[in-house]
Design an enzyme around this catalytic site. Structure first.
Site, PDB file in Angstrom:
ATOM      1  CG  ASP A  90     -83.888  35.488-100.336  1.00  0.00           C
ATOM      2  OD1 ASP A  90     -84.145  34.655-101.222  1.00  0.00           O
ATOM      3  OD2 ASP A  90     -84.405  36.469-100.115  1.00  0.00           O
ATOM      4  CG  HIS A 143     -85.976  27.516 -97.477  1.00  0.00           C
ATOM      5  ND1 HIS A 143     -87.327  27.242 -97.263  1.00  0.00           N
ATOM      6  CD2 HIS A 143     -85.748  28.653 -96.913  1.00  0.00           C
ATOM      7  CE1 HIS A 143     -87.734  28.338 -96.389  1.00  0.00           C
ATOM      8  NE2 HIS A 143     -86.910  29.161 -96.442  1.00  0.00           N
ATOM      9  CB  SER A 248     -72.861  34.040 -92.157  1.00  0.00           C
ATOM     10  OG  SER A 248     -71.570  33.496 -92.557  1.00  0.00           O
TER      11      SER A 248
END
Length: 281
Positions: A90, A143, A248
Site C-alpha cells: 500500500d 507482499h 518507508s
C-alpha cells in the site's frame, strides 16, 4: 525555508540513536503507553482501523505490533492472471519506468544508479523499476508481486534519512544511501528483486523467513544465499514477504522489457495486490 530546515536537520540528527530510541518506545508492552501511542497514531495519521483484522487496540501487544497489523481477509483482492504483476505494498507509486543507462529516477531531476542501490555491479538484467512510498497511515506488510523462489538476500548498511517527497527531491542518492534489504527471486520472467528501504524512525525490517534484519544490525554488507538444495523458499503472488515497523519505501526491480505499467503518471495512490504492470505476450 521549512523544507531547507527539515533537510538540514536530517544531516545533524543521529540517525541510528534516534531510531533505536523510537524502537524502544515502539516495542514497549506497557498497556497505557502503547495504547496512548496507538490512539495518537490513529488520530494524527488518520489510520482506518476498520480495515484491520483486529480492530480492538487493547489486543495489540505493542505499538509495533499495531503497525504491522494484518488486514481483513479479502480486503485487497488480487488478480489470478499470471501476466499481471501486482503491487507489493500500500502507498504512493512515487516513481516507475525504465532503468536507463543503469539509472533509476528518484524524483524529478534526480536519478541514482542501480549499481549503488544494490551494491552490485555484476547485475545488469534489470530494466524496469517501481518505487512505492509507505506513509505511517498505510498498511505496512510487503507482499510478493509475482510467483517466485527466493534465491538470495542482501543487507546493505547505510544512513537512515527520512523518506518522503521532500527528501527525495533534496537528498542525492537517497535510496542508495539508506540502509536496505534486497531480496532476489527466480520467476518466470527472470530475476526480480524486492527492496525494503529503511528510514529514520523505522523501528525494523523483518522477513517471514529470517526475522528481524534491520535497523543497523550489521556494520558490513551481509549476504544470505538460498539457491541450493537446502532451501526451497517459494512464494505465490500475494504472499507476505515481510514488513516495516513504521513506514518507508519498497522498490521492485524487473528484468523484462515486455513489461508495461498500468499507470500513466507517478505519485498515484496504489494498494497492495492491485495491478501494477502487465507482462506482454
Amino acid at each position: 525555508m521549512k523544507d531547507k530546515i527539515f533537510i538540514f536537520l536530517q544531516y545533524i540528527i543521529p540517525h541510528s540513536l534516534t531510531s533505536r530510541l523510537v524502537s524502544k518506545l515502539a516495542e514497549s508492552k506497557n498497556k497505557h503507553l502503547k495504547n496512548y501511542l496507538i490512539n495518537l497514531a490513529i488520530k494524527k495519521f488518520k489510520i482506518d482501523i476498520s480495515e484491520a483484522k483486529e480492530t480492538d487496540i487493547n489486543k495489540y501487544t505493542s505499538f509495533n505490533n499495531f503497525f504491522i497489523r494484518e488486514l481483513k481477509d479479502g480486503l485487497r483482492p488480487i488478480s489470478s492472471d499470471k501476466k499481471i504483476i501486482s503491487s507489493p505494498a500500500d502507498g504512493v507509486l512515487s516513481e516507475f519506468g525504465d532503468i536507463t543507462n543503469g539509472s533509476l529516477v528518484q524524483a524529478k531531476g534526480k536519478t541514482f544508479t542501480l549499481k549503488a542501490l544494490i551494491a552490485d555491479s555484476s547485475t545488469t538484467d534489470f530494466t524496469k523499476f517501481a518505487t512505492i512510498y509507505l506513509s505511517p497511515k498505510d498498511y505496512h506488510r510487503v507482499h510478493m508481486p509475482i510467483d517466485g523462489k527466493l534465491t538470495k538476500m542482501v543487507y546493505i548498511p547505510g544512513k537512515l534519512f527520512s523518506v518522503n517527497k521532500v527528501t527525495a527531491q533534496n537528498v542525492d542518492d537517497l535510496f542508495a544511501k539508506n540502509e536496505r534489504l534486497v531480496c532476489y527471486f527466480k520467476t518466470e520472467i527472470g530475476e526480480v528483486a524486492v527492496i525494503f528501504v529503511g528510514a529514520l524512525l523505522v523501528a525494523g525490517i523483518e522477513t517471514v523467513w529470517h526475522g528481524k534484519v534491520a535497523p543497523n544490525y550489521y556494520k558490513d554488507i551481509q549476504i544470505w544465499n538460498y539457491d541450493n538444495d537446502s532451501f526451497n523458499i517459494e512464494f505465490k503472488k500475494g504472499d507476505t514477504l515481510g514488513w516495516f515497523n513504521f513506514g518507508s519505501t519498497v522498490i521492485i526491480l524487473m528484468p523484462n522489457n515486455n513489461i508495461s505499467f498500468k499507470y500513466n503518471q507517478s505519485n498515484a495512490n496504489i494498494s497492495v495486490n492491485q495491478d501494477l504492470a502487465l507482462i506482454a505476450e
